[in-house]
Design a protein around this motif. Structure first.
Motif, short mmCIF file in Angstrom:
data_model
loop_
_atom_site.label_atom_id
_atom_site.label_comp_id
_atom_site.label_asym_id
_atom_site.label_seq_id
_atom_site.Cartn_x
_atom_site.Cartn_y
_atom_site.Cartn_z
N ILE A 78 44.63 50.50 43.00
CA ILE A 78 43.32 49.97 43.40
C ILE A 78 42.56 49.69 42.11
CG2 ILE A 78 41.21 50.33 44.69
CD1 ILE A 78 42.69 52.29 46.46
N PHE A 79 42.20 48.43 41.91
CA PHE A 79 41.52 48.00 40.69
C PHE A 79 40.02 47.91 40.94
CE2 PHE A 79 45.72 45.74 40.14
CZ PHE A 79 46.20 46.61 39.17
N PHE A 80 39.25 48.45 40.00
CA PHE A 80 37.79 48.39 40.06
C PHE A 80 37.30 47.67 38.82
CE2 PHE A 80 39.16 52.23 42.28
CZ PHE A 80 38.53 52.09 43.50
N SER A 81 36.61 46.54 39.01
CA SER A 81 36.17 45.75 37.87
C SER A 81 35.07 46.46 37.08
CB SER A 81 35.67 44.37 38.32
OG SER A 81 34.59 44.48 39.23
N HIS A 82 34.22 47.22 37.79
CA HIS A 82 33.16 47.96 37.11
C HIS A 82 32.64 49.04 38.05
CE1 HIS A 82 31.12 44.74 39.28
NE2 HIS A 82 29.95 45.32 39.11
N GLN A 83 31.50 49.62 37.74
CA GLN A 83 31.06 50.86 38.38
C GLN A 83 30.07 50.68 39.53
OE1 GLN A 83 29.74 49.54 35.74
NE2 GLN A 83 27.54 49.87 35.84
N ASP A 84 29.68 49.49 39.87
CA ASP A 84 28.64 49.29 40.89
C ASP A 84 29.08 49.81 42.26
OD1 ASP A 84 26.95 48.21 39.07
OD2 ASP A 84 26.99 46.17 39.86
N PRO A 85 28.14 50.27 43.09
CA PRO A 85 28.50 50.83 44.39
C PRO A 85 29.14 49.81 45.34
CG PRO A 85 26.11 50.64 44.17
CD PRO A 85 26.69 50.41 42.82
N SER A 151 28.53 44.58 33.29
CA SER A 151 28.66 45.97 32.88
C SER A 151 29.24 46.08 31.47
CB SER A 151 29.59 46.69 33.86
OG SER A 151 29.97 47.95 33.37
N PRO A 152 28.83 47.11 30.70
CA PRO A 152 29.43 47.31 29.37
C PRO A 152 30.89 47.72 29.43
CG PRO A 152 27.93 49.12 29.90
CD PRO A 152 27.73 48.07 30.96
N GLY A 153 31.34 48.21 30.58
CA GLY A 153 32.76 48.48 30.79
C GLY A 153 33.22 47.68 31.99
N ASN A 154 33.66 46.46 31.78
CA ASN A 154 33.89 45.51 32.86
C ASN A 154 35.21 44.78 32.63
OD1 ASN A 154 32.24 44.31 35.20
ND2 ASN A 154 32.98 42.48 34.18
N PHE A 155 35.95 44.52 33.71
CA PHE A 155 37.24 43.82 33.59
C PHE A 155 37.38 42.75 34.67
CE2 PHE A 155 38.08 47.71 31.30
CZ PHE A 155 38.81 47.25 30.21
N SER A 156 38.09 41.70 34.30
CA SER A 156 38.62 40.73 35.25
C SER A 156 40.11 41.02 35.40
CB SER A 156 38.42 39.30 34.73
OG SER A 156 37.07 39.01 34.50
N PHE A 157 40.69 40.52 36.50
CA PHE A 157 42.11 40.76 36.75
C PHE A 157 42.81 39.42 37.03
CE2 PHE A 157 39.89 44.65 37.79
CZ PHE A 157 40.63 45.59 37.08
N TYR A 158 43.94 39.21 36.35
CA TYR A 158 44.68 37.96 36.50
C TYR A 158 46.05 38.24 37.10
CZ TYR A 158 47.19 33.68 35.34
OH TYR A 158 47.94 32.54 35.42
N ASP A 159 46.31 37.61 38.24
CA ASP A 159 47.61 37.71 38.90
C ASP A 159 48.46 36.55 38.42
OD1 ASP A 159 49.70 38.25 40.68
OD2 ASP A 159 48.77 37.08 42.28
N GLU A 160 49.41 36.87 37.55
CA GLU A 160 50.17 35.83 36.86
C GLU A 160 50.98 34.96 37.83
OE1 GLU A 160 52.52 35.77 32.68
OE2 GLU A 160 53.27 37.24 34.13
N LYS A 161 51.56 35.55 38.85
CA LYS A 161 52.45 34.80 39.74
C LYS A 161 51.69 33.78 40.57
CE LYS A 161 56.25 36.65 41.06
NZ LYS A 161 57.32 37.45 41.76
#
Length: 262
Positions: A78-85, A151-161
Motif C-alpha cells: 500500500i503506497f502513501f504519497s504523503h501524510q494527509d488524512p 508535503s516536504p516528504g512526498n512521492f509520486s508513483f510510476y507504473d512502468e508497464k
C-alpha cells in the motif's frame, strides 16, 4: 457532469491480460463528506498494490472494489504519497484488512504512523528521499521524489508497464458541487479547477519545475492525480506545459509575511 451510480464500481484504466490498473470508484455522497479523492490499484498476476487508499468515510466502498478484483491477502503493497488524512486516514483499517501488505511511506512520516492506531511498524517500508523501486509480480513500480509538492516528504508513483504516473496532489482539481468527470476533455476549461489549489498548496516553483523535468524523462502515457480528473493523450503534455509555466507557493504569497496590527 454529476456523479452517477455507475462510478461506484472499479473502472479499468489498463489491461494487457496479466497487468491491470483500476480506479476504485466514487459516490455521490462523497461530495457531502469532504473533498473528492481518487484511489487506484495495480494488479500484476496475483499480486496487487493500492495507492493512496483514502480517508475513513470511503473505506467501505474502496474495500468492496478491491475485494471484487483480488483477494486482500494478495495485496503486497500500500503506497502513501504523503501524510494527509485523505491519503492515509484508514491506514489502521488497511493494516488489518491486508495482513500481508507492506505499507510504504516517506521516511519523514514513519514516526507519525503509530498516532493513527497502527499497532506495529514491522510492515512499514520507509521510502528514502531519493525514491526507490518496488517489484510487483513481473513489473516495477517506482517511487519518485515530489518533495514540497505539497508535503516536504512526498512521492509520486510510476507504473512502468502501464505507463501510468500517479501524481498525488499534483494535478489535483477541486470541482464545484454537482460537477465531476473522470477524464480531462477540455484542458483549458479544466485549468480553473486546478489553478487556485496549485498556487496555494504547491510550496515551491523550483521544486515544481524539477518535478516536471523528471516526469518528461519518464514520458508517461497517463497522469492520474489523487483529486480531480485523469490526464491522457495530448492532455498529458498540456498539463506539464501548464505546470512548467506556473508560479506557486512562497513566490506567490511572500507579500503576506509582514506584521499587521489587526
Amino acid at each position: 457532469m454529476p456523479i452517477k451510480k455507475i462510478y461506484t464500481e472499479a473502472y479499468l484504466l489498463y489491461d494487457d491480460g496479466l497487468h491491470k490498473v483500476f480506479w476504485l470508484g466514487i459516490e455521490e455522497a462523497d461530495e457531502e463528506k469532504g473533498i473528492l479523492t481518487n484511489q487506484y490499484m495495480i494488479v500484476d498476476g496475483n499480486e496487487a498494490a493500492l495507492l493512496d487508499p483514502g480517508g475513513y468515510f470511503i473505506f467501505d466502498r474502496v474495500a468492496r472494489n478491491v475485494i471484487s478484483k483480488i483477494d486482500p491477502m494478495n495485496v503486497k503493497y500500500i503506497f502513501f504519497s504523503h501524510q494527509d488524512p485523505d491519503v492515509l486516514g484508514t491506514i489502521n483499517l488497511w493494516y488489518e484488512e491486508t495482513p500481508n501488505a507492506k505499507l510504504a511511506i516517506s521516511s519523514l512520516w514513519v514516526r507519525f504512523v503509530p498516532h493513527l492506531a497502527v499497532t506495529g511498524t514491522s510492515r512499514i517500508i520507509e521510502i528514502p528521499d531519493e525514491g526507490t523501486r518496488f517489484k510487483l509480480g513481473n513489473s516495477s513500480i517506482y517511487a519518485l521524489p515530489a518533495h514540497y509538492l505539497h508535503s516536504p516528504g512526498n512521492f509520486s508513483f510510476y507504473d512502468e508497464k502501464s505507463g501510468i504516473f500517479f501524481s498525488g496532489d499534483i494535478g489535483a482539481a477541486a470541482f464545484p458541487e454537482g460537477e465531476w468527470y473522470l477524464f480531462v476533455d477540455n484542458f483549458n476549461e479544466h485549468i480553473k479547477y486546478m489553478e487556485g489549489f496549485h498556487r496555494r498548496y504547491m510550496s515551491s516553483t523550483k521544486a515544481l519545475k524539477a518535478w516536471v523535468r523528471m516526469v518528461r524523462e519518464v514520458s508517461p502515457k497517463v497522469i492520474a492525480p489523487q483529486h480531480g480528473a485523469i490526464f491522457e493523450g495530448e492532455n498529458v503534455g498540456k498539463f506539464l506545459d501548464w505546470l512548467e509555466s506556473l508560479e506557486v507557493g512562497i513566490d506567490v504569497y511572500e507579500h503576506l509575511f509582514r506584521f499587521r496590527k489587526l
